[in-house]
Design a protein around this motif. Structure first.
Motif, short mmCIF file in Angstrom:
data_model
loop_
_atom_site.label_atom_id
_atom_site.label_comp_id
_atom_site.label_asym_id
_atom_site.label_seq_id
_atom_site.Cartn_x
_atom_site.Cartn_y
_atom_site.Cartn_z
N UNK A 259 -2.24 37.41 -29.62
CA UNK A 259 -2.73 38.92 -29.76
C UNK A 259 -2.77 39.20 -31.21
N UNK A 260 -2.02 38.77 -32.23
CA UNK A 260 -2.28 39.20 -33.76
C UNK A 260 -3.25 38.33 -34.19
N UNK A 261 -3.95 37.40 -33.88
CA UNK A 261 -5.03 36.79 -34.08
C UNK A 261 -6.19 37.54 -33.97
N UNK A 262 -6.09 38.50 -32.95
CA UNK A 262 -7.33 39.68 -32.64
C UNK A 262 -7.48 40.62 -33.57
N UNK A 263 -8.58 40.83 -34.21
CA UNK A 263 -8.85 41.70 -35.12
C UNK A 263 -8.56 43.28 -34.49
N UNK A 264 -7.75 43.94 -35.56
CA UNK A 264 -7.20 45.08 -35.20
C UNK A 264 -6.06 45.13 -34.71
N UNK A 265 -5.74 43.82 -34.22
CA UNK A 265 -3.79 44.04 -33.56
C UNK A 265 -3.08 43.18 -34.43
N UNK A 266 -2.01 43.99 -34.88
CA UNK A 266 -1.26 43.79 -35.92
C UNK A 266 0.31 43.50 -35.08
N UNK A 267 1.36 42.94 -35.86
CA UNK A 267 2.63 42.83 -35.17
C UNK A 267 2.99 43.95 -34.22
N UNK A 268 3.04 45.24 -34.93
CA UNK A 268 3.42 46.18 -34.22
C UNK A 268 2.81 46.82 -32.99
N UNK A 269 1.52 46.56 -32.91
CA UNK A 269 0.65 46.80 -31.84
C UNK A 269 1.14 45.81 -30.69
N UNK A 270 1.14 44.49 -31.12
CA UNK A 270 1.28 43.49 -30.31
C UNK A 270 2.63 43.56 -29.18
N UNK A 271 3.53 44.25 -30.13
CA UNK A 271 5.01 44.21 -29.64
C UNK A 271 4.77 45.57 -28.63
N UNK A 272 4.08 46.43 -28.88
CA UNK A 272 4.05 47.62 -27.99
C UNK A 272 3.15 47.27 -26.75
#
Length: 212
Positions: free
Chosen positions: A75-88
């Protein structure tokens, strides 16, 4: 690189946990699916981890198994998806629900997750579909095989609201998501019920989750 921790669970306050490893307390952020699978504080746990290094902080994330960590890293490899969004994303639905949404081009369900707009949902579907093709779980889902749900644990209503806010929901939205739920339930049970209702469109309440 810290890849895995094995020690005593000291604290569990969604989305944060603290694990004592030979006298050193490691603070980690974890998804609700991982938190729901953890035992009570004082028990021994083993978690897979991902270390995120920033200029201002080193952040450690914990996962109940390698598959959840692998999904987080994809998920965090996707543009615009950081660790916090991936965790959400991992907190708002389990990986089977996420895979199902990707398989069915279900942007409506994905946009119910905090921080996921239509464009992000479309990007998740496009990029994750190709990556999922080589996952055993994805092949099993295509054949109609589903995985058992994770077990629940314990805590409180105010903590549940704070956890939802930490996951990206607005305070008023978090309060609304928890309204009508039985406050005698554990923190984890309240969060799971609130997220399930959110995923279903906010119209469903299980009889177990109603206030008595």
């Amino acid at each position: 690189m810290i890849g895995r921790l094995h020690g005593q669970l000291l604290e569990k306050k969604p989305p944060l946990i603290v694990i004592d490893v030979h006298g050193v307390g490691y603070e980690l952020e974890a998804s609700m699916n991982t938190l729901l699978a953890l035992p009570a504080p004082g028990e021994t746990v083993r978690l897979y981890t991902h270390l995120s290094v920033r200029e201002d902080a080193h952040l450690l994330y914990g996962f109940i198994d390698e598959t959840e960590r692998r999904l987080f890293r994809e998920l965090i490899r996707i543009s615009g998806v950081g660790p916090r969004l991936a965790l959400a994303i991992l907190s708002g639905m389990d990986r089977q629900q996420f895979m199902k949404s990707v398989m069915e081009d279900d942007t409506k369900t994905l946009t119910r997750l905090p921080g996921v707009g239509k464009k992000t949902a479309e990007r998740l579907i496009i990029e994750m579909r190709d990556r999922f093709k080589h996952w055993p779980e994805f092949e099993q889902m295509e054949q109609g095989v589903e995985e058992a749900e994770l077990p629940l644990e314990s805590d409180n209503h105010a903590d549940a609201e704070a956890a939802l806010i930490a996951l990206g929901y607005k305070p008023t939205e978090a309060a609304r998501m928890l309204s009508g739920l039985d406050t005698a339930q554990s923190t984890e049970a309240l969060i799971k019920a609130a997220l399930s209702d959110r995923l279903a469109g906010g119209d469903m309440r299980s009889s177990k989750g109603r206030a008595s």
